[in-house]
Design a protein around this motif. Structure first.
Motif, PDB file in Angstrom:
ATOM      1  N   MET A 328       0.831  -1.205   0.000  1.00  0.00           N
ATOM      2  CA  MET A 328       0.000   0.000   0.000  1.00  0.00           C
ATOM      3  C   MET A 328       0.871   1.263   0.000  1.00  0.00           C
ATOM      4  N   LYS A 329       1.934   1.261   0.806  1.00  0.00           N
ATOM      5  CA  LYS A 329       2.817   2.427   0.839  1.00  0.00           C
ATOM      6  C   LYS A 329       3.571   2.574  -0.471  1.00  0.00           C
ATOM      7  N   CYS A 330       3.907   1.443  -1.112  1.00  0.00           N
ATOM      8  CA  CYS A 330       4.559   1.501  -2.425  1.00  0.00           C
ATOM      9  C   CYS A 330       3.628   2.144  -3.450  1.00  0.00           C
ATOM     10  N   LEU A 331       2.323   1.793  -3.398  1.00  0.00           N
ATOM     11  CA  LEU A 331       1.355   2.395  -4.326  1.00  0.00           C
ATOM     12  C   LEU A 331       1.269   3.901  -4.118  1.00  0.00           C
ATOM     13  N   GLU A 332       1.225   4.333  -2.854  1.00  0.00           N
ATOM     14  CA  GLU A 332       1.105   5.765  -2.571  1.00  0.00           C
ATOM     15  C   GLU A 332       2.324   6.534  -3.093  1.00  0.00           C
ATOM     16  N   ASP A 333       3.550   6.023  -2.782  1.00  0.00           N
ATOM     17  CA  ASP A 333       4.756   6.746  -3.201  1.00  0.00           C
ATOM     18  C   ASP A 333       4.916   6.737  -4.717  1.00  0.00           C
ATOM     19  N   SER A 334       4.587   5.610  -5.378  1.00  0.00           N
ATOM     20  CA  SER A 334       4.707   5.559  -6.838  1.00  0.00           C
ATOM     21  C   SER A 334       3.737   6.547  -7.492  1.00  0.00           C
ATOM     22  N   SER A 335       2.509   6.635  -6.972  1.00  0.00           N
ATOM     23  CA  SER A 335       1.523   7.569  -7.532  1.00  0.00           C
ATOM     24  C   SER A 335       1.974   9.013  -7.335  1.00  0.00           C
ATOM     25  N   THR A 336       2.532   9.319  -6.152  1.00  0.00           N
ATOM     26  CA  THR A 336       3.032  10.676  -5.912  1.00  0.00           C
ATOM     27  C   THR A 336       4.171  11.015  -6.868  1.00  0.00           C
ATOM     28  N   ALA A 337       5.068  10.046  -7.097  1.00  0.00           N
ATOM     29  CA  ALA A 337       6.172  10.280  -8.026  1.00  0.00           C
ATOM     30  C   ALA A 337       5.660  10.571  -9.435  1.00  0.00           C
ATOM     31  N   LEU A 338       4.638   9.811  -9.878  1.00  0.00           N
ATOM     32  CA  LEU A 338       4.084  10.037 -11.219  1.00  0.00           C
ATOM     33  C   LEU A 338       3.405  11.401 -11.310  1.00  0.00           C
ATOM     34  N   ASP A 339       2.761  11.825 -10.220  1.00  0.00           N
ATOM     35  CA  ASP A 339       2.144  13.161 -10.226  1.00  0.00           C
ATOM     36  C   ASP A 339       3.204  14.253 -10.354  1.00  0.00           C
ATOM     37  N   LEU A 340       4.375  14.041  -9.725  1.00  0.00           N
ATOM     38  CA  LEU A 340       5.433  15.052  -9.792  1.00  0.00           C
ATOM     39  C   LEU A 340       6.201  15.004 -11.105  1.00  0.00           C
ATOM     40  N   LEU A 341       6.150  13.864 -11.806  1.00  0.00           N
ATOM     41  CA  LEU A 341       6.872  13.727 -13.078  1.00  0.00           C
ATOM     42  C   LEU A 341       6.052  14.303 -14.233  1.00  0.00           C
ATOM     43  N   VAL A 353       8.977   5.281 -16.221  1.00  0.00           N
ATOM     44  CA  VAL A 353       8.977   3.826 -16.415  1.00  0.00           C
ATOM     45  C   VAL A 353       9.181   3.111 -15.078  1.00  0.00           C
ATOM     46  N   LYS A 354      10.153   3.583 -14.266  1.00  0.00           N
ATOM     47  CA  LYS A 354      10.403   2.968 -12.969  1.00  0.00           C
ATOM     48  C   LYS A 354       9.186   3.073 -12.059  1.00  0.00           C
ATOM     49  N   ALA A 355       8.557   4.259 -12.014  1.00  0.00           N
ATOM     50  CA  ALA A 355       7.401   4.448 -11.139  1.00  0.00           C
ATOM     51  C   ALA A 355       6.244   3.549 -11.564  1.00  0.00           C
ATOM     52  N   HIS A 356       5.970   3.470 -12.875  1.00  0.00           N
ATOM     53  CA  HIS A 356       4.899   2.588 -13.367  1.00  0.00           C
ATOM     54  C   HIS A 356       5.196   1.132 -13.036  1.00  0.00           C
ATOM     55  N   THR A 357       6.447   0.706 -13.223  1.00  0.00           N
ATOM     56  CA  THR A 357       6.808  -0.693 -12.977  1.00  0.00           C
ATOM     57  C   THR A 357       6.656  -1.042 -11.503  1.00  0.00           C
ATOM     58  N   ARG A 358       7.112  -0.154 -10.619  1.00  0.00           N
ATOM     59  CA  ARG A 358       7.003  -0.444  -9.179  1.00  0.00           C
ATOM     60  C   ARG A 358       5.550  -0.464  -8.729  1.00  0.00           C
ATOM     61  N   ARG A 359       4.738   0.467  -9.238  1.00  0.00           N
ATOM     62  CA  ARG A 359       3.329   0.448  -8.851  1.00  0.00           C
ATOM     63  C   ARG A 359       2.622  -0.777  -9.425  1.00  0.00           C
ATOM     64  N   GLY A 360       2.953  -1.159 -10.655  1.00  0.00           N
ATOM     65  CA  GLY A 360       2.354  -2.351 -11.250  1.00  0.00           C
ATOM     66  C   GLY A 360       2.716  -3.605 -10.476  1.00  0.00           C
ATOM     67  N   THR A 361       3.967  -3.720 -10.007  1.00  0.00           N
ATOM     68  CA  THR A 361       4.386  -4.878  -9.219  1.00  0.00           C
ATOM     69  C   THR A 361       3.633  -4.937  -7.902  1.00  0.00           C
ATOM     70  N   ALA A 362       3.437  -3.773  -7.244  1.00  0.00           N
ATOM     71  CA  ALA A 362       2.689  -3.743  -5.985  1.00  0.00           C
ATOM     72  C   ALA A 362       1.234  -4.178  -6.210  1.00  0.00           C
ATOM     73  N   PHE A 363       0.626  -3.727  -7.306  1.00  0.00           N
ATOM     74  CA  PHE A 363      -0.736  -4.167  -7.627  1.00  0.00           C
ATOM     75  C   PHE A 363      -0.789  -5.693  -7.763  1.00  0.00           C
ATOM     76  N   CYS A 364       0.175  -6.267  -8.458  1.00  0.00           N
ATOM     77  CA  CYS A 364       0.176  -7.723  -8.683  1.00  0.00           C
ATOM     78  C   CYS A 364       0.359  -8.476  -7.376  1.00  0.00           C
ATOM     79  N   GLN A 365       1.180  -7.951  -6.457  1.00  0.00           N
ATOM     80  CA  GLN A 365       1.341  -8.611  -5.168  1.00  0.00           C
ATOM     81  C   GLN A 365       0.069  -8.552  -4.341  1.00  0.00           C
TER      82      GLN A 365
END
Length: 406
Positions: A328-341, A353-365
């Motif tokens: 859940m914390k990974c999803l929050e930080d990845s989304s914040t990073a994408l908003d700032l990018l 690409v890194k932010a999307h990949t990390r958020r996608g991996t957290a979703f799959c877990q």
């Protein structure tokens, strides 16, 4: 060896049994109660109370209360009836009691495991629902922002079209004015030729009607060679200024410069390096490489307190949370990073690409494979030639279709 309690009392109705067990002056914090449908135990060293019930009760709807030096049981009978006695008639059969005791312990363990699984499943469902609601709100907010942007673009396009129409109208008016001037000068020349053939009158002559001088035609002068000075505008990006992304690139540069400004902090105990978010980011990167993910999180979090607009801090902290299983914390930080990018320009494509990949991996877990696939496909659009991304996306797609086990 524990001392057995014999001076307990009990009462009953057709549907309930009430048992009172004295605590012998022992503090309530030291009392341990264990119960099943056919067995009760109250342990408060050095005393012990055991009761093998005459018939089965509903343990889930029964209760036990401690107070005033007593343990009071209120048991609900499974079958409404009057018991001839409190305990089973096998009370003297030690082997039978031993078997009942072992059965009760096994039953209690299985019930505890079952309830733990139910709680875990309920928590997972609650987290999944909360995540979907958060994503729904996030989607609505993004749609609202997109509507505002579309409205602003539409308004800007309308202003541009109005400006083009004004420029077109001014150009037509200028052409009409120039045509009228040409016709006027042509009319003057024709009139002057009729009055004095062979002479060309100046504008001064035409106004007063007197021809004073003839206009002498001079031979054409030879043009002298000259130089053309060419200057180039400084660019921080390799793209040409005329390209449509130039404005977005300038906006991205401005945001990065703003983000790198170091905020003043009132904590005098911090060193100069500890006040620098870039230094803290590099320190967090070192911790991450050595596998000390919690220390890396602390470094990134402190840097975020000093400067909350650097997307790399959130993206790197998301990677640490992913390593520790904090999805859940990974999803929050990845989304914040994408908003700032934003705005999306080639210079921040790798970070997105890194932010999307990390958020996608957290979703799959979290077993939210559809949402995870959306992030991997977004990363693939930015790096379509990345074989690892393509393989991971295919595997997630197969899981969704049921052709590959999770």
């Amino acid at each position: 060896m524990p001392i057995a309690i014999r001076d307990h009392t009990w009462e009953q109705t057709d549907t309930n049994v009430f048992i009172n067990v004295p605590l012998k002056g022992v503090k309530t914090q030291k009392v341990d109660i264990f119960s099943t449908d056919e067995y009760l135990k109250v342990s408060f060293p050095p005393y012990l109370f055991e009761c093998f019930l005459y018939a089965a009760v509903d343990d889930d709807s029964s209760s036990a209360k401690i107070g005033n030096g007593m343990v009071v049981f209120k048991l609900t009978k499974k079958s409404p009836e009057i018991w001839p006695e409190l305990q089973t008639n096998e009370i003297e059969n030690k082997e039978a009691l031993k078997a009942k005791r072992a059965t009760a312990i096994t039953y209690a363990q299985e019930r505890s495991e079952r309830k733990e699984k139910e709680r875990a499943e309920q928590k997972r469902q609650d987290d999944k629902y909360a995540l979907k609601e958060a994503m729904k709100l996030d989607s609505e907010e993004r749609e609202r922002i997109a509507d505002v942007k579309r409205s602003a673009i539409t308004e800007a396009n309308e202003d541009l079209e109005n400006w083009k129409e004004e420029q077109k109208l001014q150009s037509e008016q200028q052409k009409i004015k120039e045509a009228e001037e040409r016709r006027f000068r042509e009319a003057l020349r024709k009139r002057d030729k009729k009055k004095s053939p062979g002479k060309i009158a100046t504008d001064k002559d035409t106004t007063n009607g007197i021809f004073e001088d003839e206009v002498k035609v001079q031979p054409s002068e030879i043009r002298q060679p000259g130089k053309i000075e060419v200057s180039f505008t400084h660019r921080d990006f390799p793209t040409a200024a005329r390209e449509s992304t130039a404005g977005l690139e300038e906006e991205w540069l401005k945001k990065q410069n703003e983000a790198r400004r170091i905020r003043d902090t009132e904590d005098d105990n911090l060193t100069e390096e500890e006040r620098n978010p870039v230094w803290l980011r590099d320190k967090g990167n070192e911790f991450f490489k050595t596998g000390n993910y919690q220390a890396a999180i602390n470094a990134y979090s402190h840097a975020i307190k000093l400067q909350s607009k650097l997307p790399a801090l959130y993206s790197n902290r998301a990677a640490c949370h992913l390593k520790l299983g904090n999805c859940m914390k990974c999803l929050e930080d990845s989304s914040t990073a994408l908003d700032l990018l934003t705005p999306p320009v080639p210079q921040n494509a790798a970070a997105r690409v890194k932010a999307h990949t990390r958020r996608g991996t957290a979703f799959c877990q979290l077993e939210l494979y559809v949402e995870g696939l959306q992030d991997y496909e977004a990363a693939l659009k930015l790096q379509p030639d990345n074989p690892q991304l393509r393989d991971d996306a295919d595997r997630i797609r197969n899981i969704i279709q049921g052709s590959e086990p999770t």
